[in-house]
Design a protein around this motif. Structure first.
Motif, short mmCIF file in Angstrom:
data_model
loop_
_atom_site.label_atom_id
_atom_site.label_comp_id
_atom_site.label_asym_id
_atom_site.label_seq_id
_atom_site.Cartn_x
_atom_site.Cartn_y
_atom_site.Cartn_z
N TYR A 11 0.84 -1.20 0.00
CA TYR A 11 0.00 0.00 0.00
C TYR A 11 0.87 1.25 0.00
O TYR A 11 0.62 2.20 -0.75
N LEU A 12 1.89 1.24 0.84
CA LEU A 12 2.80 2.39 0.94
C LEU A 12 3.46 2.66 -0.41
O LEU A 12 3.53 3.80 -0.87
N PHE A 13 3.93 1.62 -1.06
CA PHE A 13 4.57 1.79 -2.36
C PHE A 13 3.59 2.33 -3.39
O PHE A 13 3.88 3.29 -4.10
N GLU A 14 2.42 1.71 -3.49
CA GLU A 14 1.46 2.08 -4.52
C GLU A 14 0.87 3.47 -4.31
O GLU A 14 0.48 4.13 -5.27
N ASN A 15 0.78 3.94 -3.05
CA ASN A 15 0.09 5.19 -2.77
C ASN A 15 0.97 6.35 -2.35
O ASN A 15 0.51 7.49 -2.38
N HIS A 16 2.21 6.08 -1.94
CA HIS A 16 3.02 7.17 -1.41
C HIS A 16 4.45 7.20 -1.94
O HIS A 16 5.03 8.26 -2.08
N MET A 17 5.04 6.05 -2.19
CA MET A 17 6.46 6.01 -2.48
C MET A 17 6.79 6.27 -3.94
O MET A 17 7.93 6.57 -4.26
N GLU A 18 5.84 6.16 -4.83
CA GLU A 18 6.15 6.43 -6.24
C GLU A 18 6.46 7.90 -6.46
O GLU A 18 7.21 8.24 -7.36
N GLU A 19 5.90 8.78 -5.61
CA GLU A 19 6.19 10.20 -5.74
C GLU A 19 7.52 10.57 -5.09
O GLU A 19 8.15 11.53 -5.47
N GLU A 20 7.93 9.83 -4.09
CA GLU A 20 9.17 10.10 -3.37
C GLU A 20 10.18 9.02 -3.72
O GLU A 20 9.82 7.85 -3.81
N PRO A 21 11.45 9.38 -3.87
CA PRO A 21 12.43 8.36 -4.25
C PRO A 21 12.69 7.34 -3.15
O PRO A 21 13.00 6.20 -3.43
N HIS A 22 12.54 7.73 -1.87
CA HIS A 22 12.78 6.81 -0.77
C HIS A 22 11.93 7.21 0.42
O HIS A 22 11.34 8.29 0.44
N LEU A 23 11.89 6.36 1.40
CA LEU A 23 11.18 6.65 2.64
C LEU A 23 11.80 7.88 3.29
O LEU A 23 13.03 7.99 3.34
N VAL A 139 12.94 -4.13 -2.02
CA VAL A 139 14.36 -4.08 -1.65
C VAL A 139 15.13 -3.29 -2.70
O VAL A 139 15.93 -2.41 -2.37
N LEU A 140 14.87 -3.56 -3.98
CA LEU A 140 15.57 -2.82 -5.04
C LEU A 140 15.22 -1.33 -5.00
O LEU A 140 16.08 -0.48 -5.23
N PHE A 141 13.97 -1.02 -4.71
CA PHE A 141 13.55 0.37 -4.61
C PHE A 141 14.27 1.09 -3.48
O PHE A 141 14.66 2.25 -3.61
N ALA A 142 14.47 0.39 -2.37
CA ALA A 142 15.06 1.00 -1.18
C ALA A 142 16.56 1.20 -1.31
O ALA A 142 17.15 1.98 -0.56
#
Length: 166
Positions: A11-23, A139-142
């Motif tokens: 959920y975090l990836f699909e709704n929030h992380m695509e706009e930001e490069p990382h947490l 993992v690859l995204f992070a």
């Protein structure tokens, strides 16, 4: 319905992380945590998900402790044997996918180990191949420097999802 850490990560990836490069860094996570609480996620699960992503972003060390024994980081020519615990958590298709992703260069030996460690950290009884695809992608995204491998994995995950929808 009890949401798992993996559900929250997806959920975090699909709704929030695509706009930001990382947490965002820990002090700046309050807004994101509030959004997740408002979406219905439990505060403990949110904390576990943030910790999971932080650990996924860490570079593996040259030496690690596994089951109480110190081991060296895997070499590119290493042969991976899955432990009984790993075999219980990762089905045969998932283990095959990890080996295939390493063979074609999407995962390095060290990144493969991070994926396995992060998969086991989810504390799910058994992870299927779709779960493992998400773990690999997260993992690859992070991890900095894994953009090409992440893009390849993202195409795999979302292309198959789109095919299921049509």
């Amino acid at each position: 319905m009890k949401e798992t850490v993996l559900d929250l990560l997806m959920y975090l990836f699909e709704n929030h992380m695509e706009e930001e490069p990382h947490l965002p860094p820990a002090p700046l996570r309050t807004d994101l945590q509030q959004k997740l609480l408002h979406a219905g996620f439990d505060a403990d699960e949110i904390g576990r998900a943030f910790s999971w992503l932080d650990a996924a972003a860490n570079e593996p060390t040259e030496r690690a402790t596994v089951h109480g024994a110190e081991v060296s980081a895997p070499k590119p020519t290493s042969f991976r044997v899955f432990t009984a615990e790993e075999q219980m958590a990762l089905d045969i298709e998932s283990r095959g996918l990890l080996i295939q992703l390493e063979a074609i260069g999407v995962l390095s030996a060290q990144t493969r180990e991070t994926v396995i460690e992060r998969a086991l950290a989810l504390d799910n009884d058994e992870l299927d191949i779709e779960d493992i695809k998400w773990v690999v992608m997260l993992v690859l995204f992070a991890r900095p420097g894994e953009e090409a491998a992440f893009a390849w994995m993202e195409d795999l995950v979302f292309a198959e999802t789109a095919e299921l929808l049509h």
